[in-house]
Design a protein around this motif. Structure first.
Motif, PDB file in Angstrom:
ATOM      1  N   ARG A   1      40.227  43.671  35.338  1.00  0.00           N
ATOM      2  CA  ARG A   1      40.412  44.593  36.473  1.00  0.00           C
ATOM      3  C   ARG A   1      41.905  44.776  36.742  1.00  0.00           C
ATOM      4  O   ARG A   1      42.744  44.470  35.902  1.00  0.00           O
ATOM      5  CB  ARG A   1      39.692  44.040  37.709  1.00  0.00           C
ATOM      6  N   ASP A   2      42.243  45.278  37.935  1.00  0.00           N
ATOM      7  CA  ASP A   2      43.651  45.455  38.269  1.00  0.00           C
ATOM      8  C   ASP A   2      44.384  44.120  38.253  1.00  0.00           C
ATOM      9  O   ASP A   2      43.785  43.063  38.521  1.00  0.00           O
ATOM     10  CB  ASP A   2      43.786  46.067  39.666  1.00  0.00           C
ATOM     11  N   PRO A   3      45.693  44.138  37.971  1.00  0.00           N
ATOM     12  CA  PRO A   3      46.463  42.896  38.025  1.00  0.00           C
ATOM     13  C   PRO A   3      46.681  42.433  39.456  1.00  0.00           C
ATOM     14  O   PRO A   3      46.381  43.144  40.415  1.00  0.00           O
ATOM     15  CB  PRO A   3      47.789  43.291  37.363  1.00  0.00           C
ATOM     16  N   ALA A   4      47.230  41.252  39.566  1.00  0.00           N
ATOM     17  CA  ALA A   4      47.550  40.705  40.888  1.00  0.00           C
ATOM     18  C   ALA A   4      48.560  41.593  41.600  1.00  0.00           C
ATOM     19  O   ALA A   4      49.418  42.237  40.972  1.00  0.00           O
ATOM     20  CB  ALA A   4      48.116  39.292  40.743  1.00  0.00           C
ATOM     21  N   GLY A   5      48.461  41.640  42.917  1.00  0.00           N
ATOM     22  CA  GLY A   5      49.416  42.408  43.700  1.00  0.00           C
ATOM     23  C   GLY A   5      50.821  41.856  43.559  1.00  0.00           C
ATOM     24  O   GLY A   5      51.016  40.657  43.326  1.00  0.00           O
ATOM     25  N   VAL A   6      51.808  42.736  43.707  1.00  0.00           N
ATOM     26  CA  VAL A   6      53.194  42.286  43.599  1.00  0.00           C
ATOM     27  C   VAL A   6      53.586  41.578  44.892  1.00  0.00           C
ATOM     28  O   VAL A   6      53.038  41.840  45.963  1.00  0.00           O
ATOM     29  CB  VAL A   6      54.142  43.467  43.310  1.00  0.00           C
ATOM     30  N   ASP A   7      54.567  40.689  44.776  1.00  0.00           N
ATOM     31  CA  ASP A   7      55.049  39.968  45.955  1.00  0.00           C
ATOM     32  C   ASP A   7      56.226  40.663  46.622  1.00  0.00           C
ATOM     33  O   ASP A   7      56.485  40.425  47.808  1.00  0.00           O
ATOM     34  CB  ASP A   7      55.425  38.534  45.568  1.00  0.00           C
ATOM     35  N   ALA A   8      56.927  41.519  45.881  1.00  0.00           N
ATOM     36  CA  ALA A   8      58.035  42.260  46.492  1.00  0.00           C
ATOM     37  C   ALA A   8      58.412  43.431  45.610  1.00  0.00           C
ATOM     38  O   ALA A   8      58.245  43.404  44.391  1.00  0.00           O
ATOM     39  CB  ALA A   8      59.254  41.361  46.705  1.00  0.00           C
TER      40      ALA A   8
END
Length: 578
Positions: free
Chosen positions: A184-191
């Motif tokens: 699925r989609d990758p992990a959300g970015v942190d910044a």
């Protein structure tokens, strides 16, 4: 007897002379790819960089230069480096595309790449082109006019690169491997980053926020690079308009605007006039859409992302405000991005002529889709995984490079039958197909082009799974962006409105969500050239293909031979995940 190296250098000289360009100088750089430690958001991690810098070093050159870069891999990862937007006339060997034009530079090895500049002038960039290493391995390429020429606008007081990027607290290889395993989609970015820094709206970031100090009444040339991996973004400077003067290494007519829309892989040159009351003003950017290919919540498309910021600081004696002025952003509609891109125009004058192909010999319709494929692995989050395709073909990367197979006549690596239109015709922007019809087919197929063929591509996005934007990048070429619009491309309605007079000359065009984009180019650069979506997740899912442009009849119309130090093709790819 002439050596192979001297033979190649003579060919390089022939290239620039044939183009009517006198090489200004041969520049030599050394790029050491190695791990170095960097801290953002109170988190320190070891990551791949070039020469320990993040972002990496800026390459300065002039139009027509030959730039030599020694890539030395001191890391624990395979690597390739791509010169994004550089056409590399007749020399795809240094294009730096993993398993398309070369096999990777393995740990402990090196490769001398030659960046052959031709008509490019403005801002481009370089980045890794293997797995997702480009998250941390990237830098700007600034191409100045020859010393005997000037800009098509008044000389600015200063030039400032601004590179947009992303930060994950986790190692990017771990993010990539989890993305592949989960389907699925990758992990959300942190910044979100501006010149490698998140900005003072993020924790532990105030001290290192990018600050641009300016004098009142001056003009500054901002060279913006989107090294982002996933998002189209809006960029604004509070209280200031800017004037766009270039895109993707080519000049444009001046465009006054209060915001910039930029997609991954694109560059924008704009002039900033410091004509406001002295003070501190935020420069900020934010994603323009939170659409996800899944109806369920996606970790990548969060609603709480914080904009990245820099601060424009006027110098002088005044009392700064307690907080910089923050810019308002436009509404996040697909029509907003279309409106911005359709306003860009080439200079199209005697000094900067254009040559839009009129008599088209290759008319292509490329339909861009997100797809599904059954997943029986325990690591998958759902019963099927996301894939992506062009004309329902999801590209499988070969075990050796396509270029080497083509040059040496190696059979079984690719097939020359990429479709020129979709195999299934349907209402692309309103789907009523059954779920089984969302499955792609798999191939390592290329599209063959005769030398000097004139090509038109209509890129059509679809609503399969869920409609998304697609920033499409073509290696080895820039193409004329004739226009974009919403819905299905309609010959009777849309063709009369295409811009054949002064379209921008770009290497990356954004195909809007549930819309279309039309481009044209002349296939005058023989070789093997990759085309793909510059959203890294879409590229990893298979939205990619290869053009092979055949040699012409004359010696100066033929691909050059490979260098002696080409990396060996003995490392299998990591992308077989379906």
């Amino acid at each position: 007897m002439i050596s192979a190296m001297k033979f190649i250098l003579l060919f390089f000289s022939g290239i620039v002379l044939h183009l009517g360009i006198t090489p200004v100088q041969a520049l030599v750089h050394r790029f050491e790819v190695r791990r170095s430690s960097h801290t953002r958001l109170c988190t320190t991690k070891s990551m791949l960089t070039v020469n320990g810098q993040f972002p990496g070093p800026t390459i300065y050159a002039r139009r027509g230069d030959l730039v030599t870069v020694d890539i030395v891999n001191l890391s624990d990862r395979n690597i390739t480096i791509h010169w994004h937007g550089v056409k590399m006339p007749r020399y795809p060997w240094s294009d730096g595309t993993n398993l398309v034009t070369m096999c990777p530079i393995t740990p402990g090895n090196k490769f001398r790449q030659r960046m052959i500049l031709s008509d490019e002038e403005g801002t481009l960039f370089w980045h890794a082109h293997s797995d997702w290493s480009r998250a941390t391995v990237y830098g700007a390429i600034i191409i100045l006019p020859p010393t005997t020429e000037s800009y098509p606008f008044p000389k600015p007081h200063a030039q400032i690169p601004i590179l947009l990027g992303l930060w994950w607290n986790d190692d990017i290889d771990e993010v990539y491997q989890n993305f592949i395993a989960e389907g699925r989609d990758p992990a959300g970015v942190d910044a979100f980053l501006m010149n490698g820094q998140p900005g003072d709206l993020y924790p532990c970031s105030t001290q290192d926020t990018f600050r641009l100090k300016v004098e009142t009444g001056k003009t500054y040339h901002i060279r913006m690079v989107s090294a982002l991996m996933h998002f189209v973004v809006f960029f604004k400077i509070a209280g200031h308009n800017v004037t766009v003067v270039g895109a993707d290494g080519s000049y444009t007519k001046p465009l006054n605007t209060d915001y910039i829309v930029i997609a991954p892989g694109q560059t924008i040159d704009f002039l900033l006039e410091t004509n406001q009351p002295p003070g501190h003003y935020y420069m900020a950017y934010k994603i323009y859409t939170r659409s996800s290919p899944s109806p369920s919540p996606s970790p990548l498309f969060r609603s709480d992302y914080v904009p990245s910021t820099g601060i424009l600081e006027y110098v002088g004696n005044y009392t700064p405000p307690p907080s910089p002025l923050f810019p308002p952003f436009p509404e996040a509609w697909p029509s907003t991005t279309i409106y911005f891109s359709n306003k860009l125009r080439s200079l199209a004058n005697d000094k900067h002529p254009i040559d839009v192909p009129i008599n088209i010999t290759e008319k292509l319709l490329f339909v861009l889709s997100i797809n599904l494929w059954p997943c029986r692995a325990n690591s998958c989050l759902e019963s099927d995984r996301f894939l992506a395709s062009i004309n329902n073909v999801s590209m499988i990367m070969p075990e050796t490079s396509v270029l080497e197979a083509y040059y040496k006549g190696i059979k079984g690596v690719f097939t020359p039958n990429f479709p020129d239109h979709p195999e299934r015709v349907f209402n692309y922007t309103y789907v009523s197909l059954g779920k089984d019809a969302w499955h792609p087919r798999f191939a390592t197929a290329v599209y063959m082009l005769d030398y000097n063929a004139t090509v038109e591509i209509v890129f059509q996005s679809t609503s399969l799974v869920n409609g998304l934007d697609h920033p499409i990048h073509l290696h080895g070429y820039s193409f004329y962006h004739l226009g974009s619009g919403l819905g299905n491309f309609d010959e009777a309605r849309d063709r009369p409105n295409l811009n054949l007079v002064d379209p921008p000359f770009m290497d990356t065009v954004n195909v809007p969500k549930l819309g279309w984009t039309v481009v044209r180019f002349k296939a005058s650069n023989p070789g093997v050239w990759y085309m793909h979506c510059h959203y890294d997740r879409h590229q990893s899912w298979g939205m990619k293909m290869v053009f092979i442009v055949k040699d012409g009849d004359r010696p100066e119309e033929k691909m050059l031979p490979p260098p002696q130090d080409m990396p060996r093709c003995d490392t299998p790819p990591l992308d077989y995940y379906y």
